[in-house]
Write a protein that holds these residues in place. Structure first.
Motif, PDB file in Angstrom:
ATOM      1  N   SER A 131       6.488 -19.048 -11.031  1.00 25.07           N
ATOM      2  CA  SER A 131       5.107 -19.501 -10.874  1.00 25.07           C
ATOM      3  C   SER A 131       4.335 -19.195 -12.151  1.00 25.07           C
ATOM      4  O   SER A 131       4.745 -18.368 -12.971  1.00 25.07           O
TER       5      SER A 131
ATOM      6  N   ILE B 218      10.240 -19.659  -7.506  1.00 26.40           N
ATOM      7  CA  ILE B 218      10.129 -20.982  -6.902  1.00 26.40           C
ATOM      8  C   ILE B 218      11.534 -21.537  -6.719  1.00 26.40           C
ATOM      9  O   ILE B 218      12.208 -21.881  -7.692  1.00 26.40           O
TER      10      ILE B 218
ATOM     11  N   GLU C 111       6.061 -25.659  -9.071  1.00 30.10           N
ATOM     12  CA  GLU C 111       6.169 -25.751  -7.618  1.00 30.10           C
ATOM     13  C   GLU C 111       6.526 -27.150  -7.141  1.00 30.10           C
ATOM     14  O   GLU C 111       6.982 -27.307  -5.999  1.00 30.10           O
TER      15      GLU C 111
ATOM     16  N   TYR D 132       7.375 -19.855  -1.506  1.00 29.86           N
ATOM     17  CA  TYR D 132       7.931 -19.011  -2.558  1.00 29.86           C
ATOM     18  C   TYR D 132       9.026 -18.113  -1.964  1.00 29.86           C
ATOM     19  O   TYR D 132       9.044 -17.830  -0.758  1.00 29.86           O
TER      20      TYR D 132
END
Length: 557
Positions: free
Chosen positions: A200, A210, A344, A402
């Protein structure tokens, strides 16, 4: 799906497969299939080093077998911290092939970040360059082996660093060249499982992991490559670090390779050197952050380098000012593509058929027809058309959570699976996205995302600091620099003193404060929180005053 990861809901997963987005392919097999078709064509270039697709595929197979021989197994996590070298690609695809999970790390990361990555991932191995740009990564790796029981192998790119390492436990340090064995028949990884972990951008004190699956990433790179029209004649210059999502797969390194094109790795983003590479290798496209794009434009105005092969420059990673965007095409002699994306998932890009006005003024449209985008207000309601609000998204390549972060995931996602990006955006009547800012406490320093709370935590550990707040300060080149407001505990510290202390504490250099203001107290909101809006405005005013007169004693630059 690896334990600790959140899978897509069954209905959406079935829809993405039915639409042909997810094809049940794994990244390693896709590379092998490309190599079978383009075996004699050049796949990777770094200076005088050149690897054909056949050589690359063979190195990947032998390295995968070598990892197995050294005790790495399917499902193991391996932190990979290498510069832009062919071995980065070889190691990652070798780990894909055997079902292990690379955890990407920036070369600029130091003890603080790597300790965190090893701890949260449970990494069993760590791949390092050796000594690189004056930093001894091998020494750091050995220190971490002593701290983390799971970490049992360190693979080092520089053989001399292995030979010169003092007091290394037997069998822990291995030269990467020695990770080599006869190829083995290995079970194909599950395409719906995690292929690797991106990081991230720093919205919390330390990066979160991620998970990107084979299915979702193969779709992302395939769709991005199709949008750009990539084929075997594409030549991509990887200027930014290869472990960035932008460089790795938008379509980047992976998309170019799987299209049969050539990836040219740049070991430094210096404009003149990159221009020589463009001319020598016939580079057709590259991706830059705005700060690098500005340097390229300025250098190209007086350079005599032949950039005629360059057809497209992607700019992303931070908002591009319209004045810079307008210069890219005319000065570099190519087309500009604005890109907004995140590790993401969601990726938006301007299209080749877009008008110049749309390309200059917006960040384009979502990559996938199944990307869902919402713009919401503070209460979570959709804003009126054209209004600004927080960008929410979900889709076939946007994460569902996550890794091992259930509490954070509960805040970061809506009940129906939309990811709260923290970015402020609006949609035009044509469906183009315009990024207006962000609500996350992150400083975008020339494309590097720096968590303000993380820097504050390190500042507060300094004995001369009673209170600290970190905010962005404007900079004409980087866009934003890191500003620190400090309430001292005793004699006020100097900026250099704080930077040296944070560097010694293991904080990466790009996260060190650039600017310091010593104050008697920090302003508070009505809820008792530090009023960063006021501090940000104050910092901008101080910078403006310093640019028009001598800086006052309270501000160090």
């Amino acid at each position: 799906m690896l334990e600790g990861c959140t899978p897509w809901p069954g209905e959406r997963a079935r829809r993405y497969r039915a639409a042909g987005h997810w094809r049940g392919e794994n990244l390693a097999d896709l590379l092998s299939a490309t190599a079978a078709t383009h075996h004699d064509r050049t796949a990777l270039v770094l200076g005088g080093r050149r690897l054909t697709f056949a050589e690359l595929d063979r190195r990947v197979a032998r390295t995968a077998a070598g990892f197995v021989e050294r005790g790495i197994a399917a499902g193991d996590r391996v932190v990979v911290q290498l510069p832009n070298v062919p071995e980065f690609v070889i190691v990652c695809f070798a780990l894909f092939r055997m079902g292990a999970k690379p955890v990407f790390s920036l070369v600029s990361h130091r003890a603080n970040e790597i300790r965190h990555l090893c701890g949260i991932s449970g990494a069993v191995a760590y791949v390092v360059p050796g000594e690189y740009q004056g930093f001894d990564h091998t020494r750091l790796a050995l220190d971490l082996v002593e701290e983390h029981a799971a970490l049992r192998k360190v693979f080092v790119l520089d053989r001399e660093a292995v030979a010169g390492a003092a007091a290394a436990p037997p069998g822990v340090l291995v030269a990467l060249d020695d990770v080599d064995a006869e190829p083995l028949p290995l079970p194909a990884p599950d395409p719906s499982d995690v292929a690797f972990f991106l990081l991230s951008g720093g919205t919390t004190a330390l990066p979160k992991l991620i998970p990107r699956t084979h299915d979702d990433y193969a779709y992302q790179v395939r769709a991005a490559a199709a949008l750009l029209g990539l084929d075997q004649d594409a030549v991509y210059l990887a200027v930014l670090p290869a472990e960035f999502n932008f460089t790795w797969g938008c379509p980047g390194v992976v998309g170019t390779l799987l299209s049969g094109g050539t990836v040219v790795l740049a070991d430094a983003p210096i404009a003149d050197e990159c221009f020589e590479t463009v001319a020598r290798e016939g580079v057709t496209f590259t991706s830059l952050v705005p700060t690098l794009a500005q340097l390229w434009v300025e250098a190209a105005e007086w350079s005599e380098a032949d950039l005629s092969s360059l057809r497209l420059v992607q700019i992303g990673g931070a908002r591009t000012h319209s004045s810079l965007a307008a210069r890219v095409g005319p000065v570099l002699g190519c087309r500009l593509q604005q890109v907004f994306g995140m590790a993401e998932g969601l990726l938006t890009l301007s299209r080749p058929t877009d008008s110049e006005e749309r390309v200059l003024a917006t960040q384009g449209r979502p990559l996938s027809p199944d990307d869902e985008v919402r713009i919401v207000g503070p209460a979570g309601d959709d804003v009126p058309p054209g209004g600004t609000g927080e960008l929410l998204t979900r889709g076939p390549y946007t994460l569902q959570g996550y890794y091992k972060a259930p509490e954070h995931n509960a805040r970061a996602f809506t009940e129906d699976g939309f990811y709260r990006t923290g970015d402020l955006a609006r949609l035009t009547d044509d469906g183009d996205l315009v990024i207006e800012g962000r609500i996350k406490d992150v400083i975008n320093r020339g494309g590097d995302k720096v968590s303000a709370p993380e820097v504050e935590e390190h500042l507060l550990a300094h004995p001369a600091v009673a209170e600290a707040a970190v905010v962005p300060v404007p900079d004409p080149f980087l866009g934003e620099r890191i500003g620190a407001y400090v309430v001292p505990d005793g004699p006020p510290p100097a900026l250099r003193e704080l930077k040296e202390a944070l560097h010694a504490d293991g904080l990466a250099d790009y996260k060190l404060p650039d600017w310091l203001a010593i104050v008697e107290a920090l302003p508070l909101t009505g809820l008792g929180k530090v009023d960063k809006k006021t501090l940000t405005a104050d910092a901008a005013a101080r910078i403006h005053a310093a640019d028009t007169a001598a800086p006052d004693a309270a501000t160090a630059r």
